[in-house]
Design an enzyme around this catalytic site. Structure first.
Site, PDB file in Angstrom:
ATOM      1  N   HIS A 189      32.245  26.585  -1.740  1.00 19.75           N
ATOM      2  CA  HIS A 189      32.675  27.674  -2.254  1.00 19.75           C
ATOM      3  C   HIS A 189      33.183  27.646  -3.575  1.00 19.75           C
ATOM      4  O   HIS A 189      34.052  26.887  -4.810  1.00 19.75           O
ATOM      5  CB  HIS A 189      33.543  27.638  -1.450  1.00 19.75           C
ATOM      6  CG  HIS A 189      35.005  27.311  -1.014  1.00 19.75           C
ATOM      7  ND1 HIS A 189      35.090  26.427   0.147  1.00 19.75           N
ATOM      8  CD2 HIS A 189      36.272  26.363  -1.599  1.00 19.75           C
ATOM      9  CE1 HIS A 189      35.360  25.340  -0.062  1.00 19.75           C
ATOM     10  NE2 HIS A 189      36.935  25.960  -1.190  1.00 19.75           N
ATOM     11  N   ASP A 203      28.953  26.979   3.637  1.00 17.31           N
ATOM     12  CA  ASP A 203      29.722  26.610   3.330  1.00 17.31           C
ATOM     13  C   ASP A 203      29.761  25.106   2.356  1.00 17.31           C
ATOM     14  O   ASP A 203      30.354  24.246   2.004  1.00 17.31           O
ATOM     15  CB  ASP A 203      31.381  26.337   3.483  1.00 17.31           C
ATOM     16  CG  ASP A 203      32.120  26.438   2.316  1.00 17.31           C
ATOM     17  OD1 ASP A 203      31.431  26.748   1.313  1.00 17.31           O
ATOM     18  OD2 ASP A 203      33.304  26.636   2.415  1.00 17.31           O
ATOM     19  N   SER A 261      38.640  19.870  -1.850  1.00 19.91           N
ATOM     20  CA  SER A 261      37.502  20.932  -0.849  1.00 19.91           C
ATOM     21  C   SER A 261      36.206  20.247  -1.434  1.00 19.91           C
ATOM     22  O   SER A 261      36.046  19.579  -2.098  1.00 19.91           O
ATOM     23  CB  SER A 261      37.246  21.758  -1.173  1.00 19.91           C
ATOM     24  OG  SER A 261      38.232  22.931  -0.771  1.00 19.91           O
TER      25      SER A 261
END
Length: 385
Positions: free
Chosen positions: A123, A153, A227
């Protein structure tokens, strides 16, 4: 009488006191319950283990292999707010003048080898036109996407720079709840930051974040920009890739999730070798076997999952599975949980065959299915008529 009392008084009092002391110290001698029977006494020689006063060595070891990511992409935007009005769009439809705008986002990545392969979140890089990698030593370069896996992901990037630092990898299946965890990344774009916490839980799933979930949970502060960054142990070894937070405010609230490094490395190797992750696929959707359904099938006390959807011309349909079948086991493994069973199938090599034990109309059947290759993206299953 008084002489007798004076003669026997002190021995009597002393005897009563001794009896009370015995009852208090050894109640089991007189048939009373032992107050300390369930207490486990620590050994006299036990000492409290002291942790390190600093984790600087672990950070020095891991931090050079954690990079900051800056991604940009071009998006179309209506040139005037009036064009967003529903009544205006009713007359002009979607044929409205648009202007291009550049959007940027932040993230982190971990350098996995000195050959320039990096792991990050899908993402973070999805749809990006440009990805800038900034190393801790001050160097910057552009990265290219080798491949991605939306199911977990994860994405693999490649950069071309000499003398790249790389992180050392631990075994995520060896971590324990209570272990020290250090999260290294680029929160809010302020620059590389390290936060500390513990491993709060392992094996977290059914969060609705990914199709394949087996998250490490930590209370080390993870914020937007973290992230794709590293979750490392007290020795500076990589245990997970930070990927998500549970938050009502958008900031850290002490519940962060990381993808275990064992899973992440498997995905990375598959992407580098095949360009994608090779997963087994049966072509079915399943639902839990509730107590009511179990009773209606006569399966009280037995595990199972119910076939709720079948993809046309998929491996399951070719093997003879039908809607409403109750899968009892796959290759001898009891089907106690739908997600666990589908993950079991995903680990099987396509073209391999498995034996599926099902219950249909009160009768147990054994069907043999040839595992297929899971499509990158699936459409909704088509139910048989």
């Amino acid at each position: 009488m008084l002489k007798a009392l004076r003669f026997f008084g002190w021995p009597l009092v002393a005897g009563v006191l001794v009896a009370l002391l015995i009852i208090q110290r050894y109640p089991q001698w007189v048939g009373l319950p032992d107050q300390d029977v369930n207490l486990q006494q620590a050994p006299q020689t036990a000492t409290i283990q002291q942790g390190p006063v600093s984790y600087a060595d672990a950070v020095d070891k891991a931090a050079p292999a954690v990079a900051n990511l800056y991604t940009t992409k071009m998006v179309n935007k209506n040139s005037h707010p009036l064009f967003e009005d529903p009544q205006f769009r009713r007359f002009f439809g979607d044929n409205l003048p648009k202007q291009k705008r550049m959007e940027s986002s932040l993230g982190s990545a971990v350098i996995m080898s000195d050959k320039g392969y990096l792991l990050t979140n899908n993402h973070v890089t999805a749809g990006a036109d440009q990805i800038v990698v900034a190393l801790k030593d001050g160097r910057e370069t552009l990265a290219r996407v080798i491949g991605s896996d939306p199911e977990t992901d994860l994405a693999v990037l490649k950069i071309d720079l000499p003398d790249l630092p790389s992180i050392t990898v631990a075994r995520s299946d060896k971590i324990r709840i209570g272990d020290i965890a250090l999260a290294i990344g680029n929160p809010f774009g302020v620059g590389q930051t390290t936060t500390m916490g513990i491993i709060s839980a392992t094996g977290r799933n059914q969060l609705g974040l990914n199709n394949y979930e087996d998250f490490i949970q930590t209370d080390a502060a993870i914020n937007p920009g973290n992230s794709g960054g590293a979750l490392v142990d007290a020795n500076g070894n990589l245990t997970g890739i930070n990927t998500a937070i549970f938050s009502k405010s958008g900031g850290s609230q002490g519940i962060g999730f990381a993808i275990p490094i064992n899973l992440a490395v498997e995905v990375m190797k598959a992407i580098i070798e095949h360009g994608q992750v090779i997963r087994g696929w049966l072509g079915i959707e399943v639902q839990p076997l509730t107590q009511e359904l179990a009773e209606s099938f006569g399966l009280s006390g037995r595990p199972g999952i119910v076939v709720a959807g079948i993809f046309r011309d998929g491996p399951a349909q070719r093997a003879g599975l039908q809607l409403g079948d109750v899968i009892l086991s796959i290759d001898g493994e009891p089907a106690t949980d739908g997600r666990k069973s589908m993950n079991q199938v995903a680990r099987i090599k396509p073209t391999d065959k498995v034996v599926i034990q099902v219950l249909r109309n009160g009768k147990e059947l054994k069907l043999t299915a040839e595992i297929g290759l899971r499509p990158p993206q699936q459409t909704a299953p088509q139910e048989e008529e």
